[in-house]
Design a protein around this motif. Structure first.
Motif, PDB file in Angstrom:
ATOM      1  N   LEU A  47       0.801  -1.213  -0.145  1.00 27.69           N
ATOM      2  CA  LEU A  47      -0.088   0.048  -0.083  1.00 27.69           C
ATOM      3  C   LEU A  47       1.082   1.096  -0.022  1.00 27.69           C
ATOM      4  N   CYS A  51       1.099   4.130  -2.820  1.00 27.38           N
ATOM      5  CA  CYS A  51       0.564   5.516  -2.566  1.00 27.38           C
ATOM      6  C   CYS A  51       1.803   6.549  -2.999  1.00 27.38           C
ATOM      7  N   LEU A  54       1.051   6.928  -6.731  1.00 28.76           N
ATOM      8  CA  LEU A  54      -0.351   7.470  -7.041  1.00 28.76           C
ATOM      9  C   LEU A  54      -0.100   9.280  -6.632  1.00 28.76           C
ATOM     10  N   TYR A  59      -3.554  11.126 -10.136  1.00 33.42           N
ATOM     11  CA  TYR A  59      -4.625  10.940  -8.729  1.00 33.42           C
ATOM     12  C   TYR A  59      -4.045  11.568  -7.448  1.00 33.42           C
ATOM     13  N   THR A  63      -5.453  10.833  -3.725  1.00 28.31           N
ATOM     14  CA  THR A  63      -4.559   9.771  -2.626  1.00 28.31           C
ATOM     15  C   THR A  63      -4.312  10.676  -1.390  1.00 28.31           C
ATOM     16  N   CYS A  66      -7.405  10.416   0.570  1.00 27.42           N
ATOM     17  CA  CYS A  66      -7.554   9.101   1.484  1.00 27.42           C
ATOM     18  C   CYS A  66      -6.586   9.152   2.549  1.00 27.42           C
ATOM     19  N   ILE A  67      -5.487   9.457   2.450  1.00 22.26           N
ATOM     20  CA  ILE A  67      -4.486   9.426   3.556  1.00 22.26           C
ATOM     21  C   ILE A  67      -4.602  10.207   4.506  1.00 22.26           C
ATOM     22  N   THR A  98      -9.943   2.443   2.694  1.00 25.84           N
ATOM     23  CA  THR A  98      -9.491   3.284   1.827  1.00 25.84           C
ATOM     24  C   THR A  98      -8.366   2.624   1.011  1.00 25.84           C
ATOM     25  N   SER A  99      -7.841   1.375   1.419  1.00 28.09           N
ATOM     26  CA  SER A  99      -6.880   0.531   0.605  1.00 28.09           C
ATOM     27  C   SER A  99      -7.353   0.378  -0.810  1.00 28.09           C
ATOM     28  N   LEU A 102      -7.404   3.464  -3.039  1.00 33.54           N
ATOM     29  CA  LEU A 102      -6.140   3.364  -3.509  1.00 33.54           C
ATOM     30  C   LEU A 102      -5.726   2.495  -4.516  1.00 33.54           C
ATOM     31  N   LEU A 105      -7.564   3.099  -7.863  1.00 38.46           N
ATOM     32  CA  LEU A 105      -6.785   4.255  -8.410  1.00 38.46           C
ATOM     33  C   LEU A 105      -5.595   3.686  -9.202  1.00 38.46           C
TER      34      LEU A 105
END
Length: 414
Positions: A47, A51, A54, A59, A63, A66-67, A98-99, A102, A105
């Motif tokens: 993950l 990230c 991303l 995106y 991203t 979400c974090i 959220t993963s 992500l 995306l």
């Protein structure tokens, strides 16, 4: 040798995602043996890599958002609960949710870069290891899905999170069934269908059994909707649909019998039914749901109603655990705000699949996402599935595929 060479030539990200299910199998063995959990650490590393990738893409804003929601809930729940340890434990479901976004995306970028075949490869790997996990369970080397009166019912193989197996099976089966059916490879479609039915029957999960039956039955219908032109249907699709509606009911009946009677699931349903039909259908989740909603309405403060209270609400449930009905779990854990964000994502996928219907995958993706939403209202581990989440994301990303899903251009009038 050529097979090994082709595997070694795969991009590293494909190999990492293909390793999710075997890592979960290893994780189950380690946990039951009193060892450490390696699955969470491995997936967290993947993950993190996703990230980083991303943030350097278009995106970036999504991203970061979400974090940011993870740290928002961590900080807010620390203030509400006045205990950072409880707050950290309580964001587990949110990190898993959220993963999914992500990973979606990330996979979307790959699909839009014409790397759709890698998504299929990941699904193939997941399906293979899920089948291997089932075989291990059937050989008596795994662990039962349920236990009633000291008697094991069904199998989860080596994987610890048995409730999430159904979701992983649904997602990997969905991708492969659509892939093979749309290419006209009916032999492979039939093999995947039979293997999926065997696995769902072995698991004895009502969700996986019903879900697989729906996928196997309705994918040909969705294809018919995609390819029909008035009263014209491609010949190969017409022949298959004609054969399927005569053949599959027989197969379905056989595996339904195995799942219900040979596995002991029917006896469990009868036992639960003594307490009412809802108990039989929801496996006591209706009782836990009433307890949870009573606590939400009577105990929660205004801020907790809006943003939840992590996992501290488990103490109001007679089993001291989550309800395992996703909307209720998310409402109490993350409040109205979290519930809205989670289902907004799934609703967006459905709406986008309808609007972005220029390829053969979009209608399938919308249908599958809608199926998952329906499942989430009767069981848990859809919005927060650590085992199946990456496969949900992979399936959703195929809405961006520009590759037409169609049989050879050969039509017949019906």
């Amino acid at each position: 040798m050529s097979k090994i060479r082709s595997i070694l030539n795969l991009p590293i990200w494909v190999i990492l995602f293909a390793g999710f299910i075997p890592i979960d199998m290893l994780n189950g063995v380690l946990i039951r043996g009193g060892g450490p959990s390696v699955s969470f650490a491995f997936k967290l590393i993947v993950l993190g890599i996703v990230c980083i990738h991303l943030i350097r893409s278009r995106y970036r804003v999504l991203t970061i958002f979400c974090i940011a929601t993870v740290f928002f809930y961590l900080a807010l729940h620390t203030l509400i609960l006045k205990d950072i340890r409880s707050a950290m434990v309580g964001i587990d479901f949110w990190i898993k949710f959220t993963s999914i976004i992500l990973f979606f995306l990330f996979f979307s970028l790959k699909v839009q870069s014409h790397k759709c075949e890698y998504i299929i490869t990941i699904a193939k790997a997941a399906f293979f290891f899920l089948f291997l996990n089932t075989i291990i369970g059937l050989l008596g080397l795994g662990f039962p899905m349920y236990s009633s009166g000291g008697v094991g019912i069904g199998t989860r193989g080596l994987i610890f999170a048995g409730n999430e197996l159904g979701g992983a099976l649904l997602a990997s089966s969905f991708i492969l069934l659509v892939h093979y059916f749309s290419q006209g490879k009916i032999k492979y479609f039939t093999i995947i269908s039979l293997c999926s039915l065997i696995m769902s029957a072995s698991m004895t999960s009502k969700v996986s059994i019903l879900g697989i039956l729906i996928l196997v039955s309705l994918i040909p219908l969705v294809y018919m909707f995609n390819t029909s032109r008035g009263l014209i249907l491609e010949k190969k699709a017409f022949y298959f649909n004609f054969a399927a509606f005569g053949f599959f009911p027989v197969v379905v009946s056989i595996f339904a019998y195995i799942a219900l009677y040979k596995s002991g699931l029917f006896d469990r349903i009868v036992h639960l039914n003594e307490s009412g039909i809802m108990m039989a259908l929801l496996s006591a989740r209706d009782i836990w749901a009433r307890e949870a909603m009573q606590a939400y309405l009577e105990v929660f403060s205004f801020y907790q109603i809006l943003f939840g209270m992590g996992f501290e609400w488990f103490e109001y449930i007679s089993q001291n655990k989550s309800v395992e009905i996703d909307p209720i779990d998310f409402l109490l854990s993350y409040g109205i705000f979290g519930l809205f964000l989670s289902y907004f994502f799934f609703l967006w996928v459905i709406v986008f699949s309808i609007l972005f219907n220029s390829n053969g995958w979009s209608n399938y993706v919308g249908f599958f996402c809608f199926l998952l939403v329906c499942v989430s209202f009767t069981s848990g581990h859809i919005l927060y599935s650590g085992t199946a989440g990456f496969l949900f994301a992979a399936a959703f990303s195929l809405v961006y595929s520009r590759k037409e899903a169609s049989f050879e251009k050969n039509a017949t009038h019906i």
